[in-house]
Motif scaffolding. Structure first.
Motif, mmCIF file in Angstrom:
data_model
loop_
_atom_site.group_PDB
_atom_site.id
_atom_site.type_symbol
_atom_site.label_atom_id
_atom_site.label_comp_id
_atom_site.label_asym_id
_atom_site.label_seq_id
_atom_site.Cartn_x
_atom_site.Cartn_y
_atom_site.Cartn_z
ATOM 1 N N THR A 124 0.836 -1.202 0.000
ATOM 2 C CA THR A 124 0.000 0.000 0.000
ATOM 3 C C THR A 124 0.870 1.249 0.000
ATOM 4 O OG1 THR A 124 -1.738 -1.162 1.223
ATOM 5 C CG2 THR A 124 -1.823 1.236 1.226
ATOM 6 N N LYS A 125 1.912 1.240 0.815
ATOM 7 C CA LYS A 125 2.804 2.397 0.893
ATOM 8 C C LYS A 125 3.509 2.617 -0.441
ATOM 9 C CE LYS A 125 6.329 4.519 3.796
ATOM 10 N NZ LYS A 125 7.168 4.391 5.003
ATOM 11 N N ALA A 126 3.959 1.531 -1.051
ATOM 12 C CA ALA A 126 4.654 1.634 -2.338
ATOM 13 C C ALA A 126 3.724 2.180 -3.411
ATOM 14 C CB ALA A 126 5.192 0.273 -2.745
ATOM 15 N N LYS A 127 2.463 1.775 -3.359
ATOM 16 C CA LYS A 127 1.468 2.238 -4.331
ATOM 17 C C LYS A 127 1.299 3.749 -4.254
ATOM 18 C CE LYS A 127 -3.522 2.278 -5.019
ATOM 19 N NZ LYS A 127 -4.824 1.784 -4.515
ATOM 20 N N PHE A 128 1.158 4.291 -3.047
ATOM 21 C CA PHE A 128 0.931 5.726 -2.917
ATOM 22 C C PHE A 128 2.208 6.530 -3.123
ATOM 23 C CE2 PHE A 128 -2.972 4.223 -0.890
ATOM 24 C CZ PHE A 128 -3.884 5.046 -1.519
ATOM 25 N N GLU A 129 3.356 5.946 -2.825
ATOM 26 C CA GLU A 129 4.613 6.623 -3.123
ATOM 27 C C GLU A 129 4.797 6.755 -4.635
ATOM 28 O OE1 GLU A 129 7.537 4.307 -1.084
ATOM 29 O OE2 GLU A 129 7.379 5.466 0.768
ATOM 30 N N ALA A 130 4.395 5.696 -5.363
ATOM 31 C CA ALA A 130 4.479 5.740 -6.830
ATOM 32 C C ALA A 130 3.508 6.777 -7.398
ATOM 33 C CB ALA A 130 4.177 4.361 -7.409
ATOM 34 N N SER A 131 2.311 6.867 -6.799
ATOM 35 C CA SER A 131 1.316 7.852 -7.244
ATOM 36 C C SER A 131 1.808 9.269 -6.991
ATOM 37 C CB SER A 131 -0.008 7.623 -6.512
ATOM 38 O OG SER A 131 -0.569 6.379 -6.854
ATOM 39 N N GLN A 132 2.422 9.479 -5.840
ATOM 40 C CA GLN A 132 2.951 10.805 -5.529
ATOM 41 C C GLN A 132 4.068 11.180 -6.495
ATOM 42 O OE1 GLN A 132 4.542 11.353 -1.572
ATOM 43 N NE2 GLN A 132 5.413 13.355 -2.076
ATOM 44 N N GLN A 133 4.929 10.208 -6.801
ATOM 45 C CA GLN A 133 6.036 10.486 -7.717
ATOM 46 C C GLN A 133 5.515 10.837 -9.104
ATOM 47 O OE1 GLN A 133 9.415 10.595 -6.838
ATOM 48 N NE2 GLN A 133 9.472 11.582 -8.843
ATOM 49 N N GLU A 134 4.468 10.154 -9.522
ATOM 50 C CA GLU A 134 3.862 10.444 -10.825
ATOM 51 C C GLU A 134 3.269 11.854 -10.841
ATOM 52 O OE1 GLU A 134 0.380 8.700 -13.832
ATOM 53 O OE2 GLU A 134 0.866 7.639 -11.987
ATOM 54 N N LEU A 135 2.581 12.216 -9.753
ATOM 55 C CA LEU A 135 2.018 13.567 -9.643
ATOM 56 C C LEU A 135 3.132 14.602 -9.666
ATOM 57 C CD1 LEU A 135 -0.357 15.503 -9.105
ATOM 58 C CD2 LEU A 135 -0.081 15.030 -6.659
ATOM 59 N N HIS A 136 4.198 14.336 -8.934
ATOM 60 C CA HIS A 136 5.336 15.254 -8.885
ATOM 61 C C HIS A 136 5.934 15.455 -10.277
ATOM 62 C CE1 HIS A 136 8.926 17.211 -7.148
ATOM 63 N NE2 HIS A 136 9.564 16.584 -8.124
ATOM 64 N N ASN A 137 6.136 14.357 -10.992
ATOM 65 C CA ASN A 137 6.744 14.437 -12.326
ATOM 66 C C ASN A 137 5.881 15.246 -13.292
ATOM 67 O OD1 ASN A 137 8.809 12.824 -11.371
ATOM 68 N ND2 ASN A 137 8.027 10.935 -12.270
ATOM 69 N N GLU A 138 4.575 15.046 -13.237
ATOM 70 C CA GLU A 138 3.662 15.760 -14.143
ATOM 71 C C GLU A 138 3.655 17.261 -13.841
ATOM 72 O OE1 GLU A 138 -0.217 14.024 -14.314
ATOM 73 O OE2 GLU A 138 0.547 12.028 -14.736
ATOM 74 N N LEU A 139 3.635 17.597 -12.553
ATOM 75 C CA LEU A 139 3.636 19.014 -12.181
ATOM 76 C C LEU A 139 4.984 19.669 -12.486
ATOM 77 C CD1 LEU A 139 1.673 18.856 -8.790
ATOM 78 C CD2 LEU A 139 0.854 19.694 -11.002
ATOM 79 N N PHE A 140 6.052 18.930 -12.287
ATOM 80 C CA PHE A 140 7.380 19.477 -12.578
ATOM 81 C C PHE A 140 7.544 19.740 -14.071
ATOM 82 C CE2 PHE A 140 11.891 18.966 -13.675
ATOM 83 C CZ PHE A 140 12.446 19.929 -12.852
ATOM 84 N N GLU A 141 7.106 18.796 -14.884
ATOM 85 C CA GLU A 141 7.181 18.976 -16.335
ATOM 86 C C GLU A 141 6.320 20.158 -16.779
ATOM 87 O OE1 GLU A 141 6.426 16.448 -20.474
ATOM 88 O OE2 GLU A 141 6.367 15.428 -18.529
ATOM 89 N N ALA A 142 5.140 20.290 -16.169
ATOM 90 C CA ALA A 142 4.268 21.420 -16.500
ATOM 91 C C ALA A 142 4.926 22.735 -16.114
ATOM 92 C CB ALA A 142 2.931 21.265 -15.771
ATOM 93 N N LYS A 143 5.618 22.741 -15.007
ATOM 94 C CA LYS A 143 6.292 23.959 -14.522
ATOM 95 C C LYS A 143 7.379 24.420 -15.501
ATOM 96 C CE LYS A 143 9.052 25.606 -10.592
ATOM 97 N NZ LYS A 143 10.388 25.664 -11.257
#
Length: 204
Positions: A124-143
């Motif tokens: 469960t922890k790995a799943k949400f860490e992966a989701s957070q990393q994906e969100l981070h990458n998308e926002l960083f690329e948008a920035k």
């Protein structure tokens, strides 16, 4: 054909039919019982599969906390870089709502379920860490591409929807009325912000 051969031929033609096999395996009752046993085993296996996929209120609550941890962290990381003042204010408000929800949720699961940080299910922890990393990458690329405002609004709308879905699931799994009231209040607060993100336009 002599008389002896004739009598032998007649005796061969009138041999009695073979007696049906007897025993437990050929018994109709045994066959019915066997079918019943197989059916019961199938039901047990199906029930264990369905039951195994059903998460407890504790697991669902801890999963929600992990989701809130990740989302608030990414809001904190990118909200200061948003150009639109209204969207920036909505981002700050969302961060406040989610942080307050997370704080109250953590208190509840610590008291109710003896939750301790670091005790989460690894998958469960790995799943949400992966989701957070994906969100981070998308926002960083948008920035770096100058599209942060638009992408931030879309992603926050999506995050609110996911979090509210998790809240609904927990609401249906618990009987504690005070916990239900808390979830309901947080849900309504997110409802108000959800519309703001959905209706965001850079032209405003």
């Amino acid at each position: 054909m002599n008389q002896q051969e004739y009598l032998s031929q007649i005796s061969n033609n009138v041999r009695p039919p073979k007696a049906p096999k007897s025993g437990l395996l050929s018994s109709p009752i045994f066959k019915i019982a066997l079918i019943g046993v197989v059916a019961v085993i199938g039901i047990i296996i199906f029930g264990s599969i369905v039951g195994g996929n059903k998460k407890s209120a504790k697991d669902l609550s801890v999963a929600l906390k992990l989701h809130l941890d990740g989302t608030t962290q990414e809001i904190t990381n990118f909200q200061p870089y948003i150009k639109n003042s209204g969207l920036r204010a909505n981002g700050a408000s969302l961060n406040t709502v989610l942080s307050n929800t997370n704080s109250e949720l953590t208190k509840y699961i610590t008291t109710k379920y003896s939750y301790k940080s670091g005790s989460e299910n690894k998958k469960t922890k790995a799943k949400f860490e992966a989701s957070q990393q994906e969100l981070h990458n998308e926002l960083f690329e948008a920035k770096i591409n100058g599209m942060l405002d638009r992408i931030f609004a879309a992603k926050m709308s999506s995050e609110i929807s996911l979090i509210q879905t998790e809240m609904k699931t927990i609401y249906g799994a618990v009987s504690d009325q005070s916990y239900k009231d808390f979830l309901n209040a947080s849900f309504k607060s997110l409802d108000n912000l959800s519309e703001q993100f959905k209706n965001f336009s850079e032209a405003k």
